[in-house]
Write an enzyme that holds these catalytic residues in place. Structure first.
Site, PDB file in Angstrom:
ATOM      1  N   LEU A   5       4.349   5.659   7.591  1.00  0.00           N
ATOM      2  CA  LEU A   5       5.221   6.203   6.565  1.00  0.00           C
ATOM      3  C   LEU A   5       6.337   7.031   7.188  1.00  0.00           C
ATOM      4  O   LEU A   5       6.132   7.696   8.208  1.00  0.00           O
ATOM      5  CB  LEU A   5       4.428   7.075   5.576  1.00  0.00           C
TER       6      LEU A   5
ATOM      7  N   ASP B  74      -1.063  12.360  -2.885  1.00  0.00           N
ATOM      8  CA  ASP B  74      -2.392  12.577  -2.301  1.00  0.00           C
ATOM      9  C   ASP B  74      -2.218  13.385  -1.027  1.00  0.00           C
ATOM     10  O   ASP B  74      -1.120  13.466  -0.451  1.00  0.00           O
ATOM     11  CB  ASP B  74      -3.069  11.233  -2.002  1.00  0.00           C
TER      12      ASP B  74
ATOM     13  N   LYS C 211      -2.368  14.177   2.832  1.00  0.00           N
ATOM     14  CA  LYS C 211      -2.219  13.388   4.057  1.00  0.00           C
ATOM     15  C   LYS C 211      -3.259  13.877   5.049  1.00  0.00           C
ATOM     16  O   LYS C 211      -3.139  14.967   5.584  1.00  0.00           O
ATOM     17  CB  LYS C 211      -0.810  13.549   4.643  1.00  0.00           C
TER      18      LYS C 211
ATOM     19  N   ARG D 246      -6.381   1.139  13.072  1.00  0.00           N
ATOM     20  CA  ARG D 246      -4.987   0.763  12.816  1.00  0.00           C
ATOM     21  C   ARG D 246      -4.369   0.047  14.016  1.00  0.00           C
ATOM     22  O   ARG D 246      -3.659  -0.940  13.865  1.00  0.00           O
ATOM     23  CB  ARG D 246      -4.148   2.018  12.510  1.00  0.00           C
TER      24      ARG D 246
ATOM     25  N   LYS E 175       3.681   8.183  -3.129  1.00  0.00           N
ATOM     26  CA  LYS E 175       3.874   6.740  -3.276  1.00  0.00           C
ATOM     27  C   LYS E 175       4.344   6.411  -4.689  1.00  0.00           C
ATOM     28  O   LYS E 175       3.904   7.041  -5.658  1.00  0.00           O
ATOM     29  CB  LYS E 175       2.551   5.999  -3.026  1.00  0.00           C
TER      30      LYS E 175
END
EC number: 6.5.1.2
Length: 676
Positions: free
Chosen positions: A89, A119, A121, A142, A300
């Site tokens: 992001l 939310d 992080k 990831r 988001k």
């Protein structure tokens, strides 16, 4: 009932019930944050299940609660390509950047709805859990976003990761086909602290922070080692092949909870910029009380279809950003290590470093606590260190970046440092203690000296609070620090033999009269090493308040006339001592408010040095009068000295310097004419 009493058919039925109940316990405990039974009871059920499975091994299934730790250590992790990219992001840092992000989305799609899912992080390791027909089949890190590592065996050991998604009639179709849950693997702060405490007790090196520990743990090749550390998985997204399965981000969170996935419990749907910032600001205030560390908030666009249509720019989606809070860690260089002597005689080392912004505030010093902590960190002058500051706590040195250490660096010899910095004092380290203390001076004796100085004529000048009364107050336990004198009542004093009705009232009135002392007198009275009466005046005129002085950097302090490196470091060290900061807060709580008043008068801009003996008054009285008239009293002749007052038994060296600098030499009578 034991495993030996059951036949195979009964055992199979019992096993199914045990698994369901244990999974139900796990769901309530980890997802709903509630308990349907004690942990001991749950452990007993797990034990019974393992006994049954041991008796009937053909009844063991991969999703059994007993199968979290299984298999041998791996030689390496297999590489796995993500079905959909695990994107990063874009970071934003203030309201203006959030507003600009929203505006950019409108330029791409003018019809976007400003409905956002916010939310926390999480500061952990990103991981994807892959469920096939509701059963956990793979866990992948990831990696670079395109390819990650298969860490399934390790993730299976995490207690709040369901090995099978929870059956739910409303979302039954999620138990068919492929369901991917994305989230962060984290370690709770209390678990991290407990783990480090155990390592300290056994002499092992401590871990740096929960995030690095979580990441390092998941990359252990032996799942049994991973199982020993309390990790948690916190979901933040759910991915299905059919976009209509999850029409909004918020709906995905609801589904995760229903299916048994733990989420942060900090999500909120907001509308427009103002509500986004309201959420961010609230989270910033709340984050210190959360179970795990966070460095910001994720924002988001809630509508998944609009999210997908906005697309990706480079490696980041247009429809989401990460709002980053002010950094709680930063690196800086240790300029010096200064030792501060507290009111109990304890010698506390303080690291003084180049100013750095941590958690939104500029810090320049951190307590090193004691000699053992210096040795543990192996911190030295010139070292580059990582400073951390969680919320409002005092900054601390987390670790030393030894890779950046100079070749000629020398370790700190603490006893030698004490002798160098305080050659007039002797120190002792009592057996069983970590702290060095001034030898021969008990806490009460130091307090008596400090309080006598605080009340002296040069400081607050509190009438009748002389040495005898100070001694009586301290020995009676009525005063445990300087601020305690403002707690005293007449009844307290009347309990002591030294006080009668009139004398008790007189002292109470004298103390009350000094609740708004001159700032320079208050500062001098605190007894900061190297800060004499004139330096206190100079500091007061420059900073004008204790609050500004509290956060002054060494470079800012050195801008004050007469304040050099040693004095500046001593001031910084005093304000770095937690006891001293607490003392100042206590003064404020008791209504003690030092006042700044700029001194001006007939001697403003003129400086004086007195050598020899005065006949009409003492040197302290003359200095006091000079200051009252706006003049500066110096202890040594300098280039800016206006007058050298020559009394009896004049010092030849000062006369020589005065002639060298062109300082005017006057006698006592001329001084009296100037100050009267």
């Amino acid at each position: 009932m034991t495993a030996r009493q059951l036949d195979r058919q009964a055992a199979e039925q019992r096993i199914v019930k045990l698994r369901d109940l244990i999974n139900d316990y796990r769901y309530h405990y980890h997802v709903l944050d509630e308990s349907i039974m004690s942990e001991a009871a749950a452990d007993s059920l797990k034990h019974e299940l393992s006994q049954l499975e041991e008796q009937f091994p053909d009844l063991i299934t991969p999703d059994s609660p007993t199968q979290r730790v299984a298999g041998k250590a791996l030689s390496k992790f297999a590489k796995v390509q993500h079905q959909t990219r695990m994107i990063s992001l874009q970071d934003v840092f203030d309201r203006a950047e959030v507003a600009a992000w929203i505006q950019r989305m409108h330029k791409v799609r003018s019809d976007i709805t400003e409905e956002f899912l916010c939310d926390i992080k999480m500061d952990g390791l990103a991981c994807a859990l892959i469920y096939e027909d509701g059963v956990l089949t793979r866990a992948v890190t990831r990696g670079d976003g395109l390819v990650g590592e298969d860490v399934t065996m390790n993730v299976r050991t995490i207690q709040n990761v369901p090995l099978t998604l929870r059956a739910n009639q409303r979302f039954a179709h999620f138990l068919r086909g492929r369901t991917e849950i994305r989230g962060e693997i984290v370690m709770h702060k209390e678990d991290f602290a407990a783990l480090n405490q155990r390592r300290r007790a056994t002499g092992q090196p401590e871990f740096a922070n929960p995030r690095n520990l979580a990441a390092g743990t998941i990359r252990q090749l032996d799942p049994k080692l991973v199982a020993e550390r309390p990790l948690h998985f916190v979901g933040y997204d759910i991915i299905r092949d059919n976009l209509e399965d999850t029409p909004t981000i918020a709906f995905g969170y609801q589904m995760m909870n229903e299916l048994g996935i733990t989420t942060s419990r900090q999500t909120q749907i907001v509308y427009g910029l103002d509500e986004v910032m309201s959420y961010v600001n609230h989270l910033d205030e709340l984050r210190q009380s959360l179970q795990f560390n966070t460095d910001g908030a994720v924002i988001k666009l809630n509508d998944r279809r609009q999210f997908a249509q906005l697309g990706i720019v480079g490696k980041t989606p247009r429809a989401a950003v990460a709002y980053k809070f002010a950094a709680e860690e930063a690196t800086t260089v240790v300029r010096d290590i200064v030792i501060s002597i507290g009111r109990t005689g304890a010698a506390t080392p303080v690291a003084v470093f180049d100013p750095v912004v941590v958690a939104g505030t500029t810090v320049q010093h951190a307590s090193l606590h004691n000699a053992d902590e210096i040795a543990r960190l192996d911190v030295r002058r010139g070292d580059t260190v990582v400073i951390f500051k969680a919320g409002d706590i005092i900054p601390q040195v987390q670790t030393v970046l030894k890779e950046l250490r100079e070749a000629d660096s020398k370790s700190i010899d603490y006893p030698a440092e004490l002798a160098r910095q305080y050659p007039e004092l002797a120190f002792v380290r009592p057996e069983g203690e970590a702290v060095y203390r001034v030898k021969g001076l008990s806490g009460p004796l130091i307090l008596k000296r400090s309080l006598a100085h605080f009340a002296s004529k040069g400081a607050l000048d509190i009438d009748t609070l002389g040495e005898k009364n100070v001694e009586a107050l301290v020995e009676a336990g009525l005063v445990n620090d300087l601020a305690d004198i403002y707690r005293l009542t007449k009844d307290d004093l009347l309990k002591l033999e030294r006080f009668a009705e009139i004398s008790a009232q007189k002292l109470i009135d004298a103390i009350a009269a000094k609740k708004q002392p001159a700032l320079e007198r208050f500062l001098f009275g605190l007894g900061i090493r190297h800060v004499g009466a004139q330096t206190a005046i100079d500091l007061t005129n420059h900073f004008k308040s204790i609050k500004k002085l509290l956060v002054a950097t060494i470079d800012e302090l050195r801008e004050v006339d007469g304040v050099g490196e040693i004095v500046a470091e001593s001031i910084v060290a005093w304000f770095a001592d937690e006891d001293n900061v607490t003392l100042l807060e206590k003064f404020a709580d008791l209504g003690v408010t030092p006042q700044f008043t700029k001194k001006s008068g007939s001697l403003t801009g003129q400086s004086f040095v007195i050598t020899g003996t005065l006949q009409s008054m003492g040197r302290d009285a003359a200095a006091e009068r000079i200051r009252e008239l706006g003049g500066t009293f110096q202890t040594a002749v300098a280039k800016d000295t206006t007058y050298l007052v020559a009394g009896g038994k004049v010092g030849a060296s000062k006369l020589k310097k005065a002639e060298q600098y062109g300082t005017k030499i006057i006698d006592e009578q001329t001084l009296l004419e100037l100050i009267q």
